[in-house]
Design an enzyme around this catalytic site. Sequence first.
Site, mmCIF file in Angstrom:
data_model
loop_
_atom_site.group_PDB
_atom_site.id
_atom_site.type_symbol
_atom_site.label_atom_id
_atom_site.label_comp_id
_atom_site.label_asym_id
_atom_site.label_seq_id
_atom_site.Cartn_x
_atom_site.Cartn_y
_atom_site.Cartn_z
ATOM 1 N N ARG A 157 -4.962 9.397 -11.072
ATOM 2 C CA ARG A 157 -5.815 9.644 -9.891
ATOM 3 C C ARG A 157 -4.941 10.012 -8.686
ATOM 4 O O ARG A 157 -3.943 9.369 -8.396
ATOM 5 C CB ARG A 157 -6.632 8.390 -9.581
ATOM 6 C CG ARG A 157 -7.523 8.486 -8.332
ATOM 7 C CD ARG A 157 -6.860 7.900 -7.108
ATOM 8 N NE ARG A 157 -7.768 7.792 -5.962
ATOM 9 C CZ ARG A 157 -7.376 7.508 -4.736
ATOM 10 N NH1 ARG A 157 -6.099 7.316 -4.463
ATOM 11 N NH2 ARG A 157 -8.240 7.421 -3.745
ATOM 12 N N VAL A 158 -5.348 11.079 -8.000
ATOM 13 C CA VAL A 158 -4.649 11.492 -6.785
ATOM 14 C C VAL A 158 -5.640 11.401 -5.637
ATOM 15 O O VAL A 158 -6.776 11.870 -5.751
ATOM 16 C CB VAL A 158 -4.111 12.936 -6.925
ATOM 17 C CG1 VAL A 158 -3.566 13.445 -5.600
ATOM 18 C CG2 VAL A 158 -3.022 12.985 -7.997
ATOM 19 N N GLY A 159 -5.235 10.805 -4.549
ATOM 20 C CA GLY A 159 -6.124 10.671 -3.394
ATOM 21 C C GLY A 159 -5.940 11.809 -2.408
ATOM 22 O O GLY A 159 -5.510 12.909 -2.758
ATOM 23 N N ASP A 160 -6.253 11.519 -1.152
ATOM 24 C CA ASP A 160 -6.171 12.555 -0.118
ATOM 25 C C ASP A 160 -4.750 12.733 0.438
ATOM 26 O O ASP A 160 -4.406 13.806 0.941
ATOM 27 C CB ASP A 160 -7.136 12.234 1.032
ATOM 28 C CG ASP A 160 -6.910 10.843 1.634
ATOM 29 O OD1 ASP A 160 -6.342 9.966 0.930
ATOM 30 O OD2 ASP A 160 -7.322 10.623 2.785
ATOM 31 N N THR B 295 -1.806 3.040 2.558
ATOM 32 C CA THR B 295 -1.311 4.306 3.132
ATOM 33 C C THR B 295 -0.725 4.133 4.527
ATOM 34 O O THR B 295 -1.181 3.317 5.311
ATOM 35 C CB THR B 295 -2.445 5.367 3.230
ATOM 36 O OG1 THR B 295 -3.129 5.436 2.008
ATOM 37 C CG2 THR B 295 -1.911 6.720 3.603
ATOM 38 N N GLY C 247 -9.798 7.871 -0.009
ATOM 39 C CA GLY C 247 -9.353 9.255 -0.145
ATOM 40 C C GLY C 247 -10.422 10.177 -0.690
ATOM 41 O O GLY C 247 -10.508 11.344 -0.288
ATOM 42 N N THR D 274 -6.072 7.404 6.587
ATOM 43 C CA THR D 274 -5.980 6.300 5.638
ATOM 44 C C THR D 274 -7.416 5.958 5.228
ATOM 45 O O THR D 274 -8.366 6.384 5.871
ATOM 46 C CB THR D 274 -5.307 5.053 6.253
ATOM 47 O OG1 THR D 274 -6.074 4.634 7.396
ATOM 48 C CG2 THR D 274 -3.883 5.326 6.687
ATOM 49 N N GLY D 275 -7.541 5.167 4.178
ATOM 50 C CA GLY D 275 -8.885 4.773 3.747
ATOM 51 C C GLY D 275 -9.285 5.490 2.481
ATOM 52 O O GLY D 275 -8.427 6.003 1.740
ATOM 53 N N THR E 278 1.735 6.976 0.335
ATOM 54 C CA THR E 278 0.856 5.914 -0.157
ATOM 55 C C THR E 278 1.112 5.598 -1.624
ATOM 56 O O THR E 278 1.630 6.436 -2.361
ATOM 57 C CB THR E 278 -0.613 6.372 -0.020
ATOM 58 O OG1 THR E 278 -1.474 5.264 -0.307
ATOM 59 C CG2 THR E 278 -0.965 7.493 -0.967
ATOM 60 N N SER F 26 0.813 -1.223 0.000
ATOM 61 C CA SER F 26 0.000 0.000 0.000
ATOM 62 C C SER F 26 0.839 1.261 0.000
ATOM 63 O O SER F 26 0.288 2.361 -0.048
ATOM 64 C CB SER F 26 -0.924 0.015 1.219
ATOM 65 O OG SER F 26 -0.205 0.279 2.402
HETATM 66 N N1 GLY Z 1 -6.096 7.324 1.436
HETATM 67 C C1 GLY Z 1 -5.313 6.920 0.366
HETATM 68 C C2 GLY Z 1 -5.926 7.124 -0.956
HETATM 69 O O1 GLY Z 1 -7.136 7.147 -1.084
HETATM 70 O O2 GLY Z 1 -5.193 7.245 -1.924
#
Ligand code: GLY
Length: 377
Positions: free
Chosen positions: A248-251, A220, A274, A271-272, A238, A93
């Site tokens: 794609r970019v997460g949080d 993450t 995003g 985590t989780g 992450t 991850s």
């Molecule tokens: N929390 C990590 C992501 O969604 O990329």
Amino acid sequence: MKPSITRRKFVASAGISALAGRSLIALGQAPQVLTRKTIAPVVVSAANGNKSKDNAGMTCVAKAFKLLTSGADVLEAVVAGVNIVELDPEDTSVGYGGLPNAEGVVQLDASVMHGPLNRAGAVACLEGVRTPSLVAKKVMEETDHVLLVGRDAQKFARNMGFKIEDDLNTEKSRRLWLEWKRRTDKEHYLNPKDRSDAGRRAALTMLAEGLLDREHFYGTINCNAVNAKGEIAGVTTTSGLAWKIPGRVGDSPIIGAGLYVNGSVGAAGSTGRGEANLLLLGSFWIVEAMRNGMAPKDAGMAALKRVVANTIEKRLRNSRGQPNFNVMFYVLDAKGTHAGVSLYEREGKNPARFALCTEHGPSTAAAEALFSGAPED
Ligand code: GLY
């Protein structure tokens, strides 16, 4: 540039300046030495922060704690901690060996924030560098910017002396991607909706078959710490959502979403899923709630309730009407009070836990959960 804390900031943060203009003699007291209250240092992180080990057998939280109690800068300590997880080929991850995007390319996101300096750095969609957290730290230290993305983030990393690799897949991450591809791309994509349904179904089946850990699907690690002087820093890193649409970019690399630090209040990271956190800027939300007097655990739980309230799309809810995904926050305040909170008490079969290290050593603890059970398969 080495982060440093000016005497002015130290005095202000210690609350000593407020006393400076008042004469102790005028108050009828004998002069006395003003001593600063010390904090019991603590490191909190996602549960994988007490799993991956370096050559010396140290986990992320243990390493960060050792460094920050030996005088290292608090951000340097947490980044050195998460480097252990980034470099672990078994953690799919984060960093090297993270699960790749839909085209089989590992794209990494990371952010850092330094409380005493009130500065941050981040990279998104970075390919070819095993330790994106160190590149994020360079963005903070060497530029006037906060976020660099994609190919240009890689060019920046190269210019900063990082080794750029063609491919960060390991045998394990490539094998899992090939299995996902085999299940979703048999006849090439018919239309985007079928493809996204097939992708989700294949991923859920692979989770049910035990090929994937649920916590490694979004994956993450976030790691936050406070040292004995009350200095706070945090880092989040992450490989993001497994088999995401490229780009794609997460949080995680978004300051305020996957990480936020206020040098005199506290830190939070996530985590989780995003996408759910991006709609809230949960880490900023939590730190602001603490600034307004909430305890870390209460602030974290209140943010999770906001995630629930924001999740209005039916496709994202389960049969009980709850969000059918998990989000966790790792929170600490300037006094070292800390919490790990989770939407669900379990991630798949495993209890939702977080890692920490105090003077008593590294450990994991159950996260406070809003809902019983786990997201539905
Ligand atoms: N929390 C990590 C992501 O969604 O990329």
